[in-house]
Design a protein around this motif. Structure first.
Motif, mmCIF file in Angstrom:
data_model
loop_
_atom_site.group_PDB
_atom_site.id
_atom_site.type_symbol
_atom_site.label_atom_id
_atom_site.label_comp_id
_atom_site.label_asym_id
_atom_site.label_seq_id
_atom_site.Cartn_x
_atom_site.Cartn_y
_atom_site.Cartn_z
ATOM 1 N N LEU A 52 0.657 -1.590 -0.196
ATOM 2 C CA LEU A 52 0.168 0.396 -0.019
ATOM 3 C C LEU A 52 0.836 1.675 -0.037
ATOM 4 O O LEU A 52 0.699 2.656 -1.066
ATOM 5 N N GLN A 53 1.901 0.981 0.918
ATOM 6 C CA GLN A 53 2.744 1.986 1.032
ATOM 7 C C GLN A 53 3.755 2.402 -0.630
ATOM 8 O O GLN A 53 3.712 3.898 -0.977
ATOM 9 N N ASP A 54 3.841 1.529 -0.805
ATOM 10 C CA ASP A 54 4.005 1.911 -2.444
ATOM 11 C C ASP A 54 3.106 2.101 -3.805
ATOM 12 O O ASP A 54 3.275 3.382 -4.669
ATOM 13 N N ARG A 55 2.206 2.028 -3.360
ATOM 14 C CA ARG A 55 1.214 1.999 -4.717
ATOM 15 C C ARG A 55 0.793 4.340 -3.896
ATOM 16 O O ARG A 55 0.558 4.851 -5.166
ATOM 17 N N LEU A 56 0.453 4.049 -2.565
ATOM 18 C CA LEU A 56 0.008 5.314 -1.815
ATOM 19 C C LEU A 56 0.909 6.227 -1.511
ATOM 20 O O LEU A 56 0.177 7.602 -1.014
ATOM 21 N N GLY A 57 2.179 5.488 -1.592
ATOM 22 C CA GLY A 57 2.859 6.349 -0.112
ATOM 23 C C GLY A 57 2.485 6.312 1.109
ATOM 24 O O GLY A 57 1.548 5.520 1.590
ATOM 25 N N THR A 58 3.420 6.821 1.825
ATOM 26 C CA THR A 58 3.203 6.865 3.253
ATOM 27 C C THR A 58 1.864 7.227 3.952
ATOM 28 O O THR A 58 1.294 7.410 3.520
ATOM 29 N N PRO A 59 1.355 6.777 4.715
ATOM 30 C CA PRO A 59 0.302 7.435 5.069
ATOM 31 C C PRO A 59 0.680 8.733 5.820
ATOM 32 O O PRO A 59 -0.664 9.518 5.732
ATOM 33 N N ARG A 60 1.454 9.020 6.169
ATOM 34 C CA ARG A 60 1.755 10.800 6.337
ATOM 35 C C ARG A 60 1.945 11.443 4.488
ATOM 36 O O ARG A 60 1.046 12.626 5.014
ATOM 37 N N GLN A 61 2.483 10.729 3.906
ATOM 38 C CA GLN A 61 1.895 11.488 2.642
ATOM 39 C C GLN A 61 0.980 11.665 2.193
ATOM 40 O O GLN A 61 0.120 13.123 1.048
ATOM 41 N N TYR A 62 0.591 10.457 2.168
ATOM 42 C CA TYR A 62 -1.263 10.310 1.536
ATOM 43 C C TYR A 62 -2.028 11.286 2.459
ATOM 44 O O TYR A 62 -2.585 12.120 1.758
ATOM 45 N N ALA A 63 -1.996 12.064 3.686
ATOM 46 C CA ALA A 63 -3.087 12.264 4.596
ATOM 47 C C ALA A 63 -2.274 13.954 4.068
ATOM 48 O O ALA A 63 -3.261 14.814 4.227
ATOM 49 N N GLU A 64 -0.898 14.232 3.741
ATOM 50 C CA GLU A 64 -0.698 15.970 2.962
ATOM 51 C C GLU A 64 -1.268 16.259 1.801
ATOM 52 O O GLU A 64 -1.747 17.089 1.116
ATOM 53 N N GLU A 65 -1.108 14.830 1.021
ATOM 54 C CA GLU A 65 -1.617 14.769 -0.435
ATOM 55 C C GLU A 65 -3.358 15.682 -0.157
ATOM 56 O O GLU A 65 -3.689 16.707 -1.204
#
Length: 387
Positions: A52-65
């Protein structure tokens, strides 16, 4: 419905967005949950956190987006707090949490495995004191930040990644069973063993039983509370460590029949004599026999030596002055009865060997002599001589 890695990922995104207003947060998370379900379905099987992190980024990166796309301001701590101060708060909180989860349980473990010693209560109280004090200071160290701030530190990130890797190794169906069935069972076991063990340190069996059931109720409440307020983790995680030590130790002791000495090693708190059944010796109706006073049929006390059916001497521990003040020099046991015992002075004590006196006199009135049975002689038959 998100389960497994997707649920963990969603929970981490929730933590990163926890500063948003509750209504807006739920709307955002509903969209995120739908997106995670679609991405998970593309893998064919349940994805891991790494996938999931490879596909969407880390949870923090996803939240920042998400923040950028929705126009929300960047995540900050309390008013006026810099990013470095936020990281320092996370590290301090994590450090106190580690102390609570290691040092406190260590002393409690010492108390558990030294149950019969007098210093048990001291180590137990010290362990619980350190545990709760460190947990309290850990919560204070957060400085108003979200508890997940500890994951922003390098140490917290490494630890979280390791734990997630372990979780990913568990099959999804087993993880589901552990959450739905195993977790409530653990809450009950944790509370009963933790509270029961705490009260057992003071040697009160009845209070121990009541405290165990009360502990189960408190443990369930704490488990529910932790799901709503992450700060309770500073108390719950150390207690989980204690329970993880105590539960196997308790089960092992129960299997071996020792029961941690809850009943057999009961020690009164306010003086008095403690009953601890001896391993050897005589018993009558379950009570230990410490001396034997033989009497003959006329009610006169006599001296005897006792042996069992195989000719083995029936020994008891000597209780005379010689054994008390010169132990082992004259033999610690004897099968000669009655055995000599120390005569206490007018105060009921003996202060030194010079004043010590022995007696073999029975401490009770001699029994009434049994009447001597009389037997009427049987007349002998008369034999007439024959001629």
């Amino acid at each position: 419905m998100n389960t497994g890695a997707a649920a963990i990922y969603l929970a981490q995104v929730r933590s990163e967005l926890s500063d948003l207003p509750p209504g807006e947060l739920e709307d955002v998370l509903q969209d995120v949950g739908g997106h995670l379900s679609e991405v998970s379905a593309e893998f064919g099987t349940e994805p891991t956190i790494g996938q999931l992190q490879d596909r969407l980024g880390t949870p923090r990166q996803y939240a920042e987006e998400l923040r950028t796309a929705a126009g929300y301001p960047p995540r900050t701590g309390p008013v006026g707090q810099s990013h470095k101060e936020r990281l320092d708060a996370g590290w301090n909180a994590l450090r106190w949490g580690l102390i609570a989860a290691t040092v406190g349980p260590f002393f409690i473990a010492v108390a558990i495995f030294a149950w019969s010693r007098r210093e048990t209560s001291f180590f137990g109280l010290l362990g619980f004191g350190i545990l709760f004090a460190a947990a309290f200071f850990g919560v204070v160290a957060l400085r108003g930040n979200d508890p997940k701030v500890v994951l922003d530190t390098p140490q917290g990130t490494r630890g979280a990644t390791t734990v997630r890797g372990w979780i990913d190794q568990i099959p999804p169906n087993i993880r589901h069973e552990l959450r739905t069935i195993g977790q409530p069972i653990w809450w009950v076991a944790r509370g009963m063993i933790g509270a029961g063990g705490f009260f057992a340190l003071f040697g009160a069996p009845a209070v121990t039983v009541v405290g165990a059931f009360a502990g189960a109720a408190v443990s369930i409440w704490m488990g529910r509370r932790t799901q709503q307020d992450g700060r309770w983790l500073w108390y719950v995680v150390p207690l989980n460590v204690v329970a993880a030590i105590a539960v196997p130790a308790f089960l092992a002791a129960a299997y071996m029949g020792t029961s941690f000495g809850f009943l057999n090693n009961y020690q009164p708190r306010h003086g008095g004599s403690a009953y601890s059944p001896p391993d050897n010796g005589l018993r009558l109706n379950g009570s230990p026999v410490t001396n034997v006073y033989p009497f003959d049929a006329q009610g006169k006390q006599v001296d005897v030596r006792l042996y069992d059916q195989d000719g083995n001497p029936i020994d008891l521990e000597r209780q005379d002055c010689a054994e008390t003040y010169q132990p082992g020099q004259h033999g610690t046991t004897s099968n000669q009865f009655p055995q000599a015992v120390i005569v206490p002075d007018e105060n009921g004590v003996v202060t030194n060997a010079r004043n010590c006196k022995d007696t073999t006199k029975a401490p009770f009135a001699p029994p009434t002599a049994s009447p001597t049975p009389t037997h009427t002689p049987t007349p002998k038959p008369t034999v007439k001589p024959t001629r």
